[in-house]
Design a protein around this motif. Structure first.
Motif, PDB file in Angstrom:
ATOM      1  N   LEU A   1      -0.001  28.150   4.053  1.00  0.00           N
ATOM      2  CA  LEU A   1       0.768  27.101   4.103  1.00  0.00           C
ATOM      3  C   LEU A   1       1.030  26.508   2.787  1.00  0.00           C
ATOM      4  N   SER A   2      -0.051  25.920   2.235  1.00  0.00           N
ATOM      5  CA  SER A   2      -0.641  25.262   1.529  1.00  0.00           C
ATOM      6  C   SER A   2       0.185  25.771  -0.143  1.00  0.00           C
ATOM      7  N   ALA A   3      -0.238  27.020  -0.076  1.00  0.00           N
ATOM      8  CA  ALA A   3       0.749  27.700  -1.342  1.00  0.00           C
ATOM      9  C   ALA A   3       1.798  28.136  -0.896  1.00  0.00           C
ATOM     10  N   ILE A   4       2.352  28.002   0.080  1.00  0.00           N
ATOM     11  CA  ILE A   4       4.155  28.839   0.130  1.00  0.00           C
ATOM     12  C   ILE A   4       4.506  27.319   0.987  1.00  0.00           C
ATOM     13  N   ALA A   5       4.518  26.781   0.928  1.00  0.00           N
ATOM     14  CA  ALA A   5       5.159  25.585   2.306  1.00  0.00           C
ATOM     15  C   ALA A   5       4.998  24.228   1.496  1.00  0.00           C
ATOM     16  N   GLY A   6       3.899  23.927   0.469  1.00  0.00           N
ATOM     17  CA  GLY A   6       3.489  22.934  -0.208  1.00  0.00           C
ATOM     18  C   GLY A   6       4.112  21.305  -0.418  1.00  0.00           C
ATOM     19  N   ASN A   7       5.649  22.379  -0.898  1.00  0.00           N
ATOM     20  CA  ASN A   7       6.786  21.367  -1.209  1.00  0.00           C
ATOM     21  C   ASN A   7       7.890  21.099  -0.352  1.00  0.00           C
ATOM     22  N   LEU A   8       7.196  22.406   1.059  1.00  0.00           N
ATOM     23  CA  LEU A   8       8.772  21.488   1.945  1.00  0.00           C
ATOM     24  C   LEU A   8       8.846  20.582   3.117  1.00  0.00           C
ATOM     25  N   PRO A   9      10.156  19.745   2.936  1.00  0.00           N
ATOM     26  CA  PRO A   9       9.837  18.444   3.787  1.00  0.00           C
ATOM     27  C   PRO A   9       8.944  18.717   5.072  1.00  0.00           C
ATOM     28  N   GLY A  10       8.094  17.473   5.779  1.00  0.00           N
ATOM     29  CA  GLY A  10       6.808  17.822   7.022  1.00  0.00           C
ATOM     30  C   GLY A  10       5.805  18.451   6.417  1.00  0.00           C
ATOM     31  N   PHE A  11       5.275  19.122   5.656  1.00  0.00           N
ATOM     32  CA  PHE A  11       4.251  20.076   5.121  1.00  0.00           C
ATOM     33  C   PHE A  11       3.198  19.188   5.254  1.00  0.00           C
ATOM     34  N   GLU A  12       2.554  17.865   4.597  1.00  0.00           N
ATOM     35  CA  GLU A  12       1.478  17.637   5.251  1.00  0.00           C
ATOM     36  C   GLU A  12       1.176  16.941   7.339  1.00  0.00           C
ATOM     37  N   GLU A  13       2.743  16.688   7.434  1.00  0.00           N
ATOM     38  CA  GLU A  13       2.904  16.035   8.770  1.00  0.00           C
ATOM     39  C   GLU A  13       2.233  17.221   9.460  1.00  0.00           C
ATOM     40  N   ALA A  14       2.880  18.314   9.213  1.00  0.00           N
ATOM     41  CA  ALA A  14       2.319  19.251   9.598  1.00  0.00           C
ATOM     42  C   ALA A  14       1.030  19.594  10.110  1.00  0.00           C
ATOM     43  N   ALA A  15       0.811  19.882   8.707  1.00  0.00           N
ATOM     44  CA  ALA A  15      -0.577  20.348   8.537  1.00  0.00           C
ATOM     45  C   ALA A  15      -2.135  18.724   9.215  1.00  0.00           C
ATOM     46  N   ARG A  16      -1.522  17.481   9.095  1.00  0.00           N
ATOM     47  CA  ARG A  16      -2.570  16.946  10.647  1.00  0.00           C
ATOM     48  C   ARG A  16      -1.571  17.894  11.826  1.00  0.00           C
ATOM     49  N   ALA A  17      -1.023  17.628  12.110  1.00  0.00           N
ATOM     50  CA  ALA A  17      -1.302  18.324  13.568  1.00  0.00           C
ATOM     51  C   ALA A  17      -1.784  19.702  13.317  1.00  0.00           C
ATOM     52  N   LEU A  18      -1.390  20.816  12.490  1.00  0.00           N
ATOM     53  CA  LEU A  18      -2.398  21.581  12.421  1.00  0.00           C
ATOM     54  C   LEU A  18      -3.952  21.089  12.726  1.00  0.00           C
ATOM     55  N   PHE A  19      -5.026  20.539  12.305  1.00  0.00           N
ATOM     56  CA  PHE A  19      -6.047  20.211  12.544  1.00  0.00           C
ATOM     57  C   PHE A  19      -6.127  19.358  13.956  1.00  0.00           C
ATOM     58  N   ALA A  20      -5.122  18.647  14.488  1.00  0.00           N
ATOM     59  CA  ALA A  20      -5.384  18.187  15.482  1.00  0.00           C
ATOM     60  C   ALA A  20      -5.116  18.027  16.838  1.00  0.00           C
ATOM     61  N   ASP A  21      -4.660  19.912  16.498  1.00  0.00           N
ATOM     62  CA  ASP A  21      -4.684  20.523  17.855  1.00  0.00           C
ATOM     63  C   ASP A  21      -3.322  20.281  17.846  1.00  0.00           C
ATOM     64  N   GLN A  22      -2.132  19.481  18.300  1.00  0.00           N
ATOM     65  CA  GLN A  22      -0.978  19.610  18.249  1.00  0.00           C
ATOM     66  C   GLN A  22       0.011  20.889  17.986  1.00  0.00           C
ATOM     67  N   PRO A  23      -0.052  21.587  18.447  1.00  0.00           N
ATOM     68  CA  PRO A  23       0.973  22.555  18.244  1.00  0.00           C
ATOM     69  C   PRO A  23       2.398  22.365  18.088  1.00  0.00           C
ATOM     70  N   GLU A  24       2.618  21.371  19.437  1.00  0.00           N
ATOM     71  CA  GLU A  24       4.150  21.204  19.826  1.00  0.00           C
ATOM     72  C   GLU A  24       4.532  20.534  18.729  1.00  0.00           C
ATOM     73  N   GLN A  25       3.985  19.555  17.265  1.00  0.00           N
ATOM     74  CA  GLN A  25       4.185  18.860  16.741  1.00  0.00           C
ATOM     75  C   GLN A  25       4.023  19.598  15.608  1.00  0.00           C
TER      76      GLN A  25
END
Length: 206
Positions: free
Chosen positions: A148-172
């Motif tokens: 995702l960092s390589a291909i979606a880093g500029n997409l809207p919501g990327f930072e929020e998605a990354a936080r959700a990934l490592f916070a174990d929040q699959p729905e978010q």
């Protein structure tokens, strides 16, 4: 023994998935896209680690494949002729490397059946089995984040998605990816299938 050609890769041109298979297949498809548009943004990802593969696309498709074959021909691990004379019994797959421990650790290991080496191997095997699920989830998250960092880093919501990934929040995480290009989302969800403790119940399951 792992042969490099048996691994699989996925190629993207921008947000569009253009190939999935062995590296040669992905390379040929990527080359075709670049021949049609030299400014196309093409990335080829290892399907396990999501590391980006760096290839030389100069010349014809045959030239690309020839260089790829030359590059991967020496990737299969072999045992040197003098390996039997080196410590670690490499012919049995045992390799000697430095381990740093406190004196009390060495004392305890020395008193174990088979000595320090056997005891350490047993401890590593036990730990790897006990932590197999946790390690799998961590590796899946790392791979998904790398992709995702390589291909979606500029997409809207990327930072929020990354936080959700490592916070174990699959729905978010799934919510943040909802409006992303379909191919990126689909590949990310494939990588994420082992990222959470209950992958089958998570919103990022396939």
């Amino acid at each position: 023994m792992t042969v490099a050609g048996s691994k699989t890769y996925t190629a993207f041109a921008g947000s569009r998935r253009i190939a999935s298979g062995v590296l040669a297949e992905a390379a040929v498809q990527a080359k075709a896209v670049l021949d049609a548009d030299e400014w196309a943004q093409v990335l080829i990802f290892d399907d396990v680690t999501s590391e980006v593969v760096d290839l030389d696309f100069r010349g014809t498709a045959s030239d690309v494949l020839a260089r790829l074959a030359e590059k991967t021909s020496g990737s299969t691990e072999t045992v040197p002729e003098d390996a039997a004379r080196k410590p670690g019994r490499p012919k049995l797959g045992v390799v000697a490397r430095e381990v740093t421990l406190l004196p009390r650790h060495w004392s305890w290991l020395a008193g174990q059946p088979g000595g320090a080496s056997v005891a350490l191997r047993k401890l590593v095997e036990q730990a790897s089995r006990a932590n197999a699920g946790r390690d799998q989830r961590r590796q899946a998250k790392d791979s998904a984040y790398r992709f995702l960092s390589a291909i979606a880093g500029n997409l809207p919501g990327f930072e929020e998605a990354a936080r959700a990934l490592f916070a174990d929040q699959p729905e978010q995480l799934s919510n943040q990816m909802e409006l992303w290009p379909g191919d990126i989302r689909a590949h990310a969800m494939k990588l994420l299938s082992g990222a959470f403790e209950r992958a089958g119940d998570g919103a990022c399951g396939e």
